[in-house]
Design an enzyme around this catalytic site. Structure first.
Site, PDB file in Angstrom:
ATOM      1  N   ILE A 156      -4.969  48.459  77.306  1.00 15.56           N
ATOM      2  CA  ILE A 156      -3.703  47.858  77.763  1.00 15.56           C
ATOM      3  C   ILE A 156      -2.744  48.947  78.241  1.00 15.56           C
ATOM      4  CG2 ILE A 156      -1.802  46.308  77.147  1.00 15.56           C
ATOM      5  CD1 ILE A 156      -3.604  45.257  74.847  1.00 15.56           C
ATOM      6  N   ASN A 201      -4.264  60.521  71.646  1.00 15.46           N
ATOM      7  CA  ASN A 201      -5.164  61.457  70.924  1.00 15.46           C
ATOM      8  C   ASN A 201      -6.625  61.231  71.306  1.00 15.46           C
ATOM      9  OD1 ASN A 201      -5.965  59.134  69.647  1.00 15.46           O
ATOM     10  ND2 ASN A 201      -5.192  59.696  67.612  1.00 15.46           N
ATOM     11  N   LEU A 258       0.453  61.173  67.625  1.00 14.08           N
ATOM     12  CA  LEU A 258       1.844  60.808  67.334  1.00 14.08           C
ATOM     13  C   LEU A 258       2.268  61.261  65.940  1.00 14.08           C
ATOM     14  CD1 LEU A 258       2.685  57.195  68.517  1.00 14.08           C
ATOM     15  CD2 LEU A 258       3.803  59.317  69.190  1.00 14.08           C
ATOM     16  N   SER A 284       0.884  41.762  67.802  1.00 13.07           N
ATOM     17  CA  SER A 284      -0.318  40.951  68.016  1.00 13.07           C
ATOM     18  C   SER A 284      -0.145  39.558  67.446  1.00 13.07           C
ATOM     19  CB  SER A 284      -1.507  41.649  67.324  1.00 13.07           C
ATOM     20  OG  SER A 284      -2.603  40.786  67.217  1.00 13.07           O
ATOM     21  N   ALA A 285      -0.793  38.600  68.057  1.00 14.48           N
ATOM     22  CA  ALA A 285      -0.752  37.212  67.562  1.00 14.48           C
ATOM     23  C   ALA A 285      -1.358  37.107  66.174  1.00 14.48           C
ATOM     24  CB  ALA A 285      -1.520  36.310  68.532  1.00 14.48           C
ATOM     25  N   TYR A 318      -5.150  45.447  59.416  1.00 13.45           N
ATOM     26  CA  TYR A 318      -4.687  45.762  60.793  1.00 13.45           C
ATOM     27  C   TYR A 318      -3.493  44.873  61.135  1.00 13.45           C
ATOM     28  CZ  TYR A 318      -4.158  44.807  65.691  1.00 13.45           C
ATOM     29  OH  TYR A 318      -3.597  44.574  66.913  1.00 13.45           O
ATOM     30  N   LYS A 335       0.839  45.633  61.795  1.00 10.86           N
ATOM     31  CA  LYS A 335       1.693  45.119  62.884  1.00 10.86           C
ATOM     32  C   LYS A 335       2.896  44.367  62.291  1.00 10.86           C
ATOM     33  CE  LYS A 335      -0.691  46.502  66.456  1.00 10.86           C
ATOM     34  NZ  LYS A 335      -0.156  47.560  67.336  1.00 10.86           N
ATOM     35  N   PHE A 347      -1.875  37.845  72.744  1.00  9.36           N
ATOM     36  CA  PHE A 347      -2.974  36.997  72.337  1.00  9.36           C
ATOM     37  C   PHE A 347      -4.266  37.756  72.638  1.00  9.36           C
ATOM     38  CE2 PHE A 347      -1.098  33.242  70.439  1.00  9.36           C
ATOM     39  CZ  PHE A 347       0.225  33.627  70.540  1.00  9.36           C
ATOM     40  N   LEU A 390     -15.041  39.650  71.610  1.00  7.23           N
ATOM     41  CA  LEU A 390     -15.958  38.774  72.343  1.00  7.23           C
ATOM     42  C   LEU A 390     -16.299  39.262  73.739  1.00  7.23           C
ATOM     43  CD1 LEU A 390     -17.576  36.104  72.527  1.00  7.23           C
ATOM     44  CD2 LEU A 390     -15.489  35.039  73.419  1.00  7.23           C
ATOM     45  N   ARG A 428     -17.529  34.494  61.110  1.00  2.36           N
ATOM     46  CA  ARG A 428     -17.113  35.866  60.750  1.00  2.36           C
ATOM     47  C   ARG A 428     -15.969  35.747  59.750  1.00  2.36           C
ATOM     48  NH1 ARG A 428     -14.949  39.601  65.625  1.00  2.36           N
ATOM     49  NH2 ARG A 428     -13.403  37.919  65.701  1.00  2.36           N
TER      50      ARG A 428
HETATM   51  C1  WQD Z   1     -12.570  35.908  69.757  1.00  3.50           C
HETATM   52  C2  WQD Z   1     -13.485  34.742  69.415  1.00  3.50           C
HETATM   53  C3  WQD Z   1     -14.728  35.057  67.380  1.00  3.50           C
HETATM   54  C4  WQD Z   1     -17.133  38.427  68.875  1.00  3.50           C
HETATM   55  C5  WQD Z   1      -8.815  40.117  67.487  1.00  3.50           C
HETATM   56  C6  WQD Z   1      -7.602  40.632  66.758  1.00  3.50           C
HETATM   57  C7  WQD Z   1      -6.418  40.645  67.682  1.00  3.50           C
HETATM   58  C8  WQD Z   1      -6.747  41.442  68.914  1.00  3.50           C
HETATM   59  C9  WQD Z   1      -7.943  40.787  69.611  1.00  3.50           C
HETATM   60  C10 WQD Z   1      -6.134  43.739  68.615  1.00  3.50           C
HETATM   61  C11 WQD Z   1     -13.473  34.389  67.928  1.00  3.50           C
HETATM   62  C12 WQD Z   1     -15.663  34.999  68.578  1.00  3.50           C
HETATM   63  C13 WQD Z   1     -16.210  37.399  68.772  1.00  3.50           C
HETATM   64  C14 WQD Z   1     -18.526  38.117  68.827  1.00  3.50           C
HETATM   65  C15 WQD Z   1     -17.990  35.785  68.590  1.00  3.50           C
HETATM   66  N1  WQD Z   1      -7.038  42.775  68.596  1.00  3.50           N
HETATM   67  N2  WQD Z   1     -16.633  36.110  68.634  1.00  3.50           N
HETATM   68  N3  WQD Z   1     -18.894  36.804  68.685  1.00  3.50           N
HETATM   69  O1  WQD Z   1     -10.646  37.887  66.557  1.00  3.50           O
HETATM   70  O2  WQD Z   1      -9.377  36.439  68.243  1.00  3.50           O
HETATM   71  O3  WQD Z   1      -8.616  38.783  67.825  1.00  3.50           O
HETATM   72  O4  WQD Z   1      -9.037  40.857  68.668  1.00  3.50           O
HETATM   73  O5  WQD Z   1      -4.984  43.701  68.935  1.00  3.50           O
HETATM   74  O6  WQD Z   1      -5.339  41.226  67.026  1.00  3.50           O
HETATM   75  O7  WQD Z   1      -7.315  39.746  65.695  1.00  3.50           O
HETATM   76  O8  WQD Z   1     -10.753  38.369  69.046  1.00  3.50           O
HETATM   77  O9  WQD Z   1     -12.594  38.794  70.605  1.00  3.50           O
HETATM   78  O10 WQD Z   1     -12.901  39.374  68.138  1.00  3.50           O
HETATM   79  O11 WQD Z   1     -12.884  36.979  68.845  1.00  3.50           O
HETATM   80  O12 WQD Z   1     -18.352  34.600  68.457  1.00  3.50           O
HETATM   81  O13 WQD Z   1     -19.417  39.005  68.915  1.00  3.50           O
HETATM   82  O14 WQD Z   1     -14.826  35.118  69.714  1.00  3.50           O
HETATM   83  O15 WQD Z   1     -15.276  34.342  66.272  1.00  3.50           O
HETATM   84  O16 WQD Z   1     -13.609  32.972  67.818  1.00  3.50           O
HETATM   85  P1  WQD Z   1      -9.883  37.776  67.828  1.00  3.50           P
HETATM   86  P2  WQD Z   1     -12.337  38.472  69.165  1.00  3.50           P
END
Ligand code: WQD
Length: 332
Positions: free
Chosen positions: A12, A32, A59, A124-125, A148, A152, A177, A199, A291
């Site tokens: 980002i 870093n 930092l 973060s959300a 984590y 935040k 999000f 994901l 998970r």
């Molecule tokens: C999204 C969806 C998983 C991986 C996290 C942090 C958030 C931000 C983004 C930092 C969920 C599913 C995922 C996989 C899957 N990070 N999934 N198989 O958990 O919504 O948010 O990352 O700032 O703060 O909380 O994101 O992409 O890990 O998961 O099925 O191999 O995909 O269960 O439903 P998440 P994600």
């Protein structure tokens, strides 16, 4: 106006540096390189045809941060730098608290010393935990489910206390999000070195043959098809949201909190199917157990960001999955 971007080599951060330079801000980056590569700086220069200053370092190194403020006459800071892997934070909570608090407190102390009191903070959300209703508004209860997310949330509290102690501060806290996608040059994007937690980078590695199969974590959630629903936002839209936040803190003192999302939730299966259709590629997957710590669904009410920041995400889910894939094909 000169902006210090902490973690500016990251996913980002690098996209935000491009938007800042395109909007004629001067940019200084400190990073870093713990989760990024130095060649991103040259890619930002190539994309924008602008120069920027880079300080390689941490930092938590107060001497370095002081030197940057002494040399660079910083007007405002966008603070991205920090450890951000949910799973790792559960295994190593002390590492996350030490790193994310030390780096932020060091930054804030030096900002005070140099009377630099304009800050955009990357939150973060995840601070909302598992919301009782949807879409999520900024005044919803805040409850984190992992270290984590707690870093935040607690840093948001530090910033509130800081503003309450000194009303000269202008602070915008941005609650992201799920950022995905890549800059249209496909020179910068999300490319984690190890096995991805998130994901989209995992889907991309399966689609490009780097990983065998995607595990979809559970299909028994209370959602349209049983798989997890999230609010995916294009990283370029997210970067533009930071420009809007800088414009606001340049005009107003105070502290406020903003959801940066699209307001639309997509399930894991919907993302996989859209990815396959748009990119004409197969994504091999299997359904596995949930998970730990995952929530059913999460998507934003974006009305406050529109009202106060004049920010609205415009890129479609099709653009997001296309850009993610096009970047990965060229950079993995
Ligand atoms: C999204 C969806 C998983 C991986 C996290 C942090 C958030 C931000 C983004 C930092 C969920 C599913 C995922 C996989 C899957 N990070 N999934 N198989 O958990 O919504 O948010 O990352 O700032 O703060 O909380 O994101 O992409 O890990 O998961 O099925 O191999 O995909 O269960 O439903 P998440 P994600």
């Amino acid at each position: 106006m000169k902006i210090l971007v902490t973690g500016g080599c990251g996913f980002i951060g690098s996209h935000t540096c491009c938007e800042l330079l395109d909007n004629n801000y001067e940019v200084v980056v400190i990073d870093n390189l713990s989760n990024s590569k130095e060649d991103v700086i040259d890619k930002i220069k190539k994309i924008t045809n602008k120069d920027l200053k880079f300080y390689k370092g941490d930092l938590c190194d107060k001497e370095l941060v002081d030197k940057i403020f002494k040399n660079e006459n910083i007007d405002a800071v966008i603070h991205f730098a920090g450890l951000k892997a949910v799973g790792e934070s559960v295994k190593k909570p002390l590492l996350y608290y030490r790193n994310n608090f030390d780096s932020t407190l060091t930054l804030l102390e030096v900002m005070c010393k140099y009377n630099c009191k304009k800050l955009v903070f990357s939150s973060s959300a995840t601070v909302y935990g598992n919301p009782k209703t949807l879409p999520i508004k900024e005044d919803f209860p805040l409850k984190t489910t992992n270290p984590y997310g707690s870093t935040k949330l607690y840093i948001e509290g530090i910033l509130k206390d800081l503003y309450n102690s000194d009303h000269e501060w202008s602070i915008a806290v941005l609650r992201y999000f799920n950022p995905i996608g890549a800059h249209k040059s496909y020179l910068i994007g999300e490319n984690p070195n190890d096995i991805p937690n998130n994901l989209m980078p995992y889907i991309v590695k399966v689609a490009t043959g780097k990983l065998e199969q995607l595990s979809i974590f559970g299909n028994d959630y209370n959602t349209i098809d049983g798989t997890g629903v999230r609010d995916y936002i294009h990283v370029v839209d997210l970067a533009i949201g930071h420009i809007k936040a800088i414009e606001l803190i340049n005009k107003e003192k105070g502290i406020d909190f903003y959801n940066l999302g699209t307001g639309h939730g997509y399930s894991v299966l919907e993302i996989v199917k859209t990815f396959e259709k748009v990119n004409n590629v197969k994504v091999n997957y299997k359904i596995t157990d949930r998970r730990p710590g995952d929530i059913d669904a999460c998507y934003a009410d974006c009305s406050y960001a529109l009202k106060k920041l004049n920010f609205k995400a415009t890129k479609t889910i099709e653009e997001m999955v296309k850009d993610s894939y096009e970047y990965a094909k060229r950079n993995s």
